[in-house]
Scaffold this motif. Structure first.
Motif, PDB file in Angstrom:
ATOM      1  N   UNK A   1      42.482  39.429  40.819  1.00 13.05           N
ATOM      2  CA  UNK A   1      42.355  40.290  39.636  1.00 13.05           C
ATOM      3  C   UNK A   1      42.168  41.737  40.073  1.00 13.05           C
ATOM      4  N   UNK A   2      41.289  41.947  41.039  1.00 10.07           N
ATOM      5  CA  UNK A   2      41.024  43.300  41.521  1.00 10.07           C
ATOM      6  C   UNK A   2      42.257  43.903  42.187  1.00 10.07           C
ATOM      7  N   UNK A   3      42.932  43.099  43.010  1.00 10.07           N
ATOM      8  CA  UNK A   3      44.131  43.601  43.690  1.00 10.07           C
ATOM      9  C   UNK A   3      45.228  43.922  42.673  1.00 10.07           C
ATOM     10  N   UNK A   4      45.455  42.998  41.741  1.00 10.63           N
ATOM     11  CA  UNK A   4      46.487  43.225  40.733  1.00 10.63           C
ATOM     12  C   UNK A   4      46.206  44.457  39.899  1.00 10.63           C
ATOM     13  N   UNK A   5      44.946  44.621  39.499  1.00 12.78           N
ATOM     14  CA  UNK A   5      44.573  45.785  38.694  1.00 12.78           C
ATOM     15  C   UNK A   5      44.720  47.076  39.487  1.00 12.78           C
ATOM     16  N   UNK A   6      44.377  47.031  40.765  1.00 13.80           N
ATOM     17  CA  UNK A   6      44.457  48.233  41.599  1.00 13.80           C
ATOM     18  C   UNK A   6      45.887  48.747  41.702  1.00 13.80           C
ATOM     19  N   UNK A   7      46.838  47.820  41.828  1.00 10.73           N
ATOM     20  CA  UNK A   7      48.233  48.251  41.981  1.00 10.73           C
ATOM     21  C   UNK A   7      48.911  48.555  40.649  1.00 10.73           C
ATOM     22  N   UNK A   8      48.293  48.131  39.552  1.00 12.50           N
ATOM     23  CA  UNK A   8      48.841  48.470  38.235  1.00 12.50           C
ATOM     24  C   UNK A   8      48.251  49.766  37.701  1.00 12.50           C
ATOM     25  N   UNK A   9      47.089  50.147  38.228  1.00  7.38           N
ATOM     26  CA  UNK A   9      46.369  51.307  37.698  1.00  7.38           C
ATOM     27  C   UNK A   9      47.115  52.609  37.969  1.00  7.38           C
ATOM     28  N   UNK A  10      46.973  53.525  37.047  1.00  7.45           N
ATOM     29  CA  UNK A  10      47.520  54.872  37.238  1.00  7.45           C
ATOM     30  C   UNK A  10      46.404  55.879  37.490  1.00  7.45           C
ATOM     31  N   UNK A  11      45.162  55.409  37.373  1.00  8.99           N
ATOM     32  CA  UNK A  11      43.997  56.249  37.634  1.00  8.99           C
ATOM     33  C   UNK A  11      42.783  55.367  37.831  1.00  8.99           C
ATOM     34  N   UNK A  12      41.743  55.911  38.432  1.00 13.03           N
ATOM     35  CA  UNK A  12      40.554  55.115  38.724  1.00 13.03           C
ATOM     36  C   UNK A  12      39.891  54.571  37.464  1.00 13.03           C
ATOM     37  N   UNK A  13      40.007  55.299  36.369  1.00 12.17           N
ATOM     38  CA  UNK A  13      39.374  54.846  35.128  1.00 12.17           C
ATOM     39  C   UNK A  13      39.972  53.535  34.629  1.00 12.17           C
ATOM     40  N   UNK A  14      41.220  53.256  35.009  1.00 10.11           N
ATOM     41  CA  UNK A  14      41.854  51.997  34.589  1.00 10.11           C
ATOM     42  C   UNK A  14      41.109  50.784  35.144  1.00 10.11           C
ATOM     43  N   UNK A  15      40.481  50.957  36.302  1.00 11.35           N
ATOM     44  CA  UNK A  15      39.812  49.830  36.954  1.00 11.35           C
ATOM     45  C   UNK A  15      38.524  49.430  36.250  1.00 11.35           C
ATOM     46  N   UNK A  16      38.031  50.281  35.376  1.00 11.49           N
ATOM     47  CA  UNK A  16      36.839  49.937  34.599  1.00 11.49           C
ATOM     48  C   UNK A  16      37.173  49.784  33.116  1.00 11.49           C
ATOM     49  N   UNK A  17      38.443  49.567  32.828  1.00 14.22           N
ATOM     50  CA  UNK A  17      38.848  49.351  31.444  1.00 14.22           C
ATOM     51  C   UNK A  17      38.329  47.998  30.970  1.00 14.22           C
ATOM     52  N   UNK A  18      38.129  47.821  29.679  1.00 14.83           N
ATOM     53  CA  UNK A  18      37.587  46.556  29.162  1.00 14.83           C
ATOM     54  C   UNK A  18      38.382  45.328  29.587  1.00 14.83           C
ATOM     55  N   UNK A  19      39.705  45.432  29.621  1.00 14.83           N
ATOM     56  CA  UNK A  19      40.505  44.256  29.957  1.00 14.83           C
ATOM     57  C   UNK A  19      40.295  43.849  31.415  1.00 14.83           C
ATOM     58  N   UNK A  20      40.202  44.817  32.310  1.00  8.87           N
ATOM     59  CA  UNK A  20      39.974  44.498  33.726  1.00  8.87           C
ATOM     60  C   UNK A  20      38.580  43.913  33.928  1.00  8.87           C
ATOM     61  N   UNK A  21      37.588  44.511  33.300  1.00  8.98           N
ATOM     62  CA  UNK A  21      36.221  44.008  33.435  1.00  8.98           C
ATOM     63  C   UNK A  21      36.091  42.599  32.866  1.00  8.98           C
ATOM     64  N   UNK A  22      36.762  42.345  31.749  1.00 16.83           N
ATOM     65  CA  UNK A  22      36.693  41.017  31.136  1.00 16.83           C
ATOM     66  C   UNK A  22      37.347  39.966  32.029  1.00 16.83           C
ATOM     67  N   UNK A  23      38.512  40.287  32.568  1.00 19.51           N
ATOM     68  CA  UNK A  23      39.196  39.338  33.448  1.00 19.51           C
ATOM     69  C   UNK A  23      38.405  39.111  34.733  1.00 19.51           C
ATOM     70  N   UNK A  24      37.877  40.189  35.303  1.00 23.73           N
ATOM     71  CA  UNK A  24      37.094  40.058  36.531  1.00 23.73           C
ATOM     72  C   UNK A  24      35.851  39.210  36.290  1.00 23.73           C
ATOM     73  N   UNK A  25      35.190  39.415  35.164  1.00 26.60           N
ATOM     74  CA  UNK A  25      33.981  38.657  34.852  1.00 26.60           C
ATOM     75  C   UNK A  25      34.292  37.176  34.675  1.00 26.60           C
ATOM     76  N   UNK A  26      35.382  36.874  33.996  1.00 23.68           N
ATOM     77  CA  UNK A  26      35.707  35.463  33.778  1.00 23.68           C
ATOM     78  C   UNK A  26      36.143  34.781  35.068  1.00 23.68           C
TER      79      UNK A  26
END
Length: 275
Positions: free
Chosen positions: A22-47
């Motif tokens: 999840x973290x790797x996928x989000x990192x390569x999809x992100x266009x900025x650091x703020x994307x990595x703390x978006x609700x969808x990323x946090x929700x997927x990472x938590x689950x």
């Protein structure tokens, strides 16, 4: 509820096998650091950090109750299911919780999430029970790459590169089959047919080297620099096959090796954002 038992059941050493992608996928999809703390990323990472592991390994342990009576790993590193109601409740609850991932992600991520849940159940549960069919047991473990694909799709708005999915899928096939080598004897005693019991130990090493080499080549076709990360796996497997190190011992080194590989990929992705 016995939370210590559920913690052991969830295989803490392997938590990052689902959350890491999840973290790797989000990192390569992100266009900025703020994307990595978006609700969808946090929700997927938590689950996928804990609940998904309870679900995945809980389903596995419930349907492997008879088989696991012969498995020495259940005496030390893992939990042995003995009909506990807690396990059934936890599996059901984390399965229902998993449905929430569809609510917080866009439709483009849904096929990847659906694939994860279908394979998580189908790997262990009848009628398909992929784990008892040679080659299908290996191929179905592509489920581990699907959380990363879902995170990428949810953040980028489109599917991840095909070569990344193929490379990741082949990598998980090698991981699963290598992990089955220590189980060859107990699986044969229990009458379970897997890729490892079918091939035998020497040929299983060769199989792992082959699929990990293909994974490395797929990633290299995507970005040649990725070869430096993924070429380690076939080399490591070949070394274990020829060394005096027992496969049972080498198997427990993989959380560290995979953690290092995942960290390297994530840092490279973050560097891309800074660059």
């Amino acid at each position: 509820m016995d939370f210590r038992y559920l913690l052991t059941l969830s295989r803490p050493r392997f938590w990052l096998y689902l959350a890491g992608p999840v973290l790797v996928g989000a990192t390569y999809a992100a266009t900025g650091l703020s994307d990595l703390t978006s609700p969808v990323v946090l929700a997927l990472a938590a689950y996928f950090l804990v609940p998904a592991n309870v679900f995945l390994y809980g389903v596995n342990d419930v349907f492997d109750r008879d088989v696991d009576e012969h498995n020495p790993k259940k005496d030390e590193k893992e939990a042995r299911y003995r009909g506990s109601r807690d396990a059934l409740v936890a599996v059901a609850a984390t399965g229902v919780l998993g449905l929430g991932t569809f609510a917080v992600t866009p439709a483009v991520a849904w096929p990847w999430l659906a694939g994860f849940f279908a394979l998580a159940v189908g790997y262990s549960a009848p009628p398909v029970r992929f784990k008892t069919t040679p080659l299908l047991d290996s191929a179905s473990n592509g489920l581990y790459v699907l959380p990363g694909a879902a995170a990428y799709a949810a953040l980028a708005g489109h599917h991840p590169p095909l070569l990344a999915v193929v490379g990741g899928w082949l990598w998980t096939m090698g991981m699963h089959t290598f992990s089955a080598i220590p189980d060859i004897v107990p699986d044969r005693e229990a009458g379970i047919r897997t890729t490892a019991t079918w091939l035998g130990e020497p040929k299983t090493y060769a199989y792992c080297v082959a699929v990990w080499t293909l994974a490395a080549l797929a990633f290299a076709a995507l970005d040649l620099r990725l070869l430096a990360v993924f070429a380690i796996y076939p080399a490591f497997c070949a070394w274990v096959a020829r060394s005096a190190v027992s496969v049972e011992r080498a198997y427990w080194w993989f959380p560290y090796l995979n953690g290092l590989a995942g960290m390297t990929l994530t840092l490279a992705g973050l560097w891309r954002l800074y660059g």
